[in-house]
Design a protein around this motif. Structure first.
Motif, PDB file in Angstrom:
ATOM      1  N   CYS A  29       2.381  -1.707  -2.577  1.00 34.92           N
ATOM      2  CA  CYS A  29       2.302  -2.197  -1.266  1.00 34.92           C
ATOM      3  C   CYS A  29       3.570  -2.747  -0.873  1.00 34.92           C
ATOM      4  CB  CYS A  29       1.083  -3.176  -1.056  1.00 34.92           C
ATOM      5  SG  CYS A  29      -0.728  -2.517  -1.217  1.00 34.92           S
ATOM      6  N   CYS A 214      -3.081   1.655   3.936  1.00 30.17           N
ATOM      7  CA  CYS A 214      -3.004   1.772   2.565  1.00 30.17           C
ATOM      8  C   CYS A 214      -3.540   3.017   1.825  1.00 30.17           C
ATOM      9  CB  CYS A 214      -3.013   0.632   1.609  1.00 30.17           C
ATOM     10  SG  CYS A 214      -1.421  -0.263   2.014  1.00 30.17           S
ATOM     11  N   HIS A 239      -6.973  -7.768   0.666  1.00 32.95           N
ATOM     12  CA  HIS A 239      -6.276  -6.191   1.048  1.00 32.95           C
ATOM     13  C   HIS A 239      -6.707  -5.289  -0.132  1.00 32.95           C
ATOM     14  CE1 HIS A 239      -3.708  -3.515   2.847  1.00 32.95           C
ATOM     15  NE2 HIS A 239      -2.856  -3.351   1.288  1.00 32.95           N
TER      16      HIS A 239
END
Ligand SMILES: [Zn+2]
Length: 448
Positions: A29, A214, A239
């Motif tokens: 990320c 993502c 996340h």
């Protein structure tokens, strides 16, 4: 010696076996680009650069794919662009160019792909529609939400108790949620925000939630399942937990990535780094005082999973150690790690041990291995020497970015907007770019 990595999902160090040794795939990320990156952002970039170099050494450079995304849809980006009166793309282009220049100065190789969220809206919508069709998501008041109860084993990565996860999800309270834990895949855009035609028959324009970005970009560039997913420990929940939920439920797979890796927190002189404490450090400022390689070594002195305490003393010690390595090393050698260093890295990137091994090579017998190791780890002797001669380290600038800023400044000058033109000149100066105006136009050079 087997290659072992610690996997956050299984909470154990496991032997690494790629899904396909001809294409080892890693996703990390990347930054949300609204301002200069801070040294906390530098940690995962350096750690996963080291892992990338190790993977390339083990499997061959052409057999490794490293993807690091760019989040360019975000509330902070919208706010900052509005504040500066520029478009979101203009803001993210320039902040991303700064980020690239900083991490290049830190000796990091460019990833194979750096996808932008705004270039993958179509893939995000495809995933969202798939999740709705499969009963894992639902539409409510122009939002699309992921239904957490639709995934019986949700929460395995963070292993948080259910009530804690609900409390975390409650930060975003909304009456249209069926369950407190459900999270946003898509939401309507306000009129002044960027928006795209919505999926699932929603008539108002909208924009994606952060987590779906993502899942979409890793799918597009690495496939439904891949080898390694990395990021900072702060990304585990929500996340990464939500990325897993989206990808696994969309593709009906048992895992999203085989290994989940997370670097520890960073503190500054023993305290949490924050703007309010006045100890917020951007990479650009550190690079004014120290060569990138010293910053890199200081970062690798602590094992990546441990919390790191960022101190001036640590930088001083790293500078001393790096000088000692270069003094002892042969001047030419093929970039490859010494066997002891390689063994340490194969053990879940044990960099403190690798550095101890390097100290042991500071003798006549070790000078060639030491030189190869320094090259393998991405350290550059010339950079350190320049710094010792009193030259500030050169920060790579992207020509296209500089020229875009110069034309924006020319436009501001033509409109007699002197404040804006000065602001751009100062920004360029901070990047190390010196402008000279003459009747024939503006020329620029990188000031050393
Ligand atoms: Zn992510």
């Amino acid at each position: 010696m087997e290659f072992k990595l610690y996997d956050t999902l299984s909470r154990e160090k496991r032997v690494f076996r790629p899904l396909d040794a001809h294409n080892v795939r890693m996703y990390v990320c990347g930054p949300t680009v609204y301002d200069l990156a801070h040294i906390g952002n530098a940690r995962p970039v350096i750690v996963f650069d080291l892992l990338y170099r190790l993977l390339r050494h083990l499997y061959g450079a052409e057999h490794v794919t490293y993807v690091r995304n760019i989040t360019d849809v975000d509330d902070k980006i919208n706010a900052r662009a509005a504040e500066q009166g520029i478009s979101i793309r203009e803001l993210t282009e320039s902040t991303y160019a700064n980020f690239k220049a900083d991490v290049t100065a830190l000796g990091c190789l460019p990833p194979n792909a750096e996808p932008r969220a705004t270039d993958h809206i179509a893939e995000m919508k495809m995933l969202i529609e798939r999740l709705v069709a499969g009963g894992h998501a639902y539409v409510a008041e122009d939002h699309v939400l992921f239904s957490v109860p639709s995934m019986p084993d949700y929460g395995r990565l963070s292993k948080r108790p259910l009530d804690e996860m609900i409390a975390g999800a409650r930060v975003d309270v909304a009456p249209y949620k069926r369950h407190d834990q459900d999270f946003v895949l898509w939401k309507p855009s306000k009129t002044d925000e960027p928006g795209w035609p919505s999926p699932c028959g929603i008539s108002t324009p909208g924009r994606p939630g952060w987590h779906i970005e993502c899942s979409a970009m890793s799918w597009k560039h690495l496939g439904e399942t891949f080898d390694i997913h990395g990021g900072g420990i702060d990304l585990v929940f929500p996340h990464h937990e939500n990325e897993i939920a989206q990808s696994r439920c969309a593709f009906h797979t048992g895992v999203m990535a085989n290994v989940w890796m997370h670097n520890g927190f960073l503190q500054v002189e023993g305290e949490k780094m924050s703007k309010s404490l006045g100890n917020f450090i951007v990479i650009r400022d550190v690079l004014k005082d120290w060569p990138g390689d010293v910053v890199r070594l200081a970062m690798l002195t602590t094992h990546y999973r441990q919390p790191i305490n960022w101190t001036v003393k640590g930088l001083q010690e790293a500078e001393k150690a790096l000088s000692g390595f270069f003094d002892a090393a042969a001047s030419e050698a093929e970039a490859r790690p010494a066997p002891g260093v390689l063994d340490a890295l194969l053990d879940d990137l044990n960099t403190p041990k690798a550095i101890a091994e390097m100290h042991a090579l500071k003798n006549a017998a070790g000078r060639k291995s030491l030189a190869g190791t320094l090259g393998f780890l991405g350290f550059r002797q010339s950079e350190l020497e320049d710094w010792k001669r009193g030259q500030t380290p050169a920060i790579a600038v992207e020509v296209a970015d500089v020229e875009r800023r110069i034309s924006a400044r020319n436009a501001a000058r033509a409109a007699k907007n002197w404040a804006e033109s000065d602001r751009i000149r100062d920004e360029l100066a901070a990047m190390g770019v010196k402008l000279t105006d003459s009747k024939d136009g503006t020329t620029w050079e990188v000031a050393r």
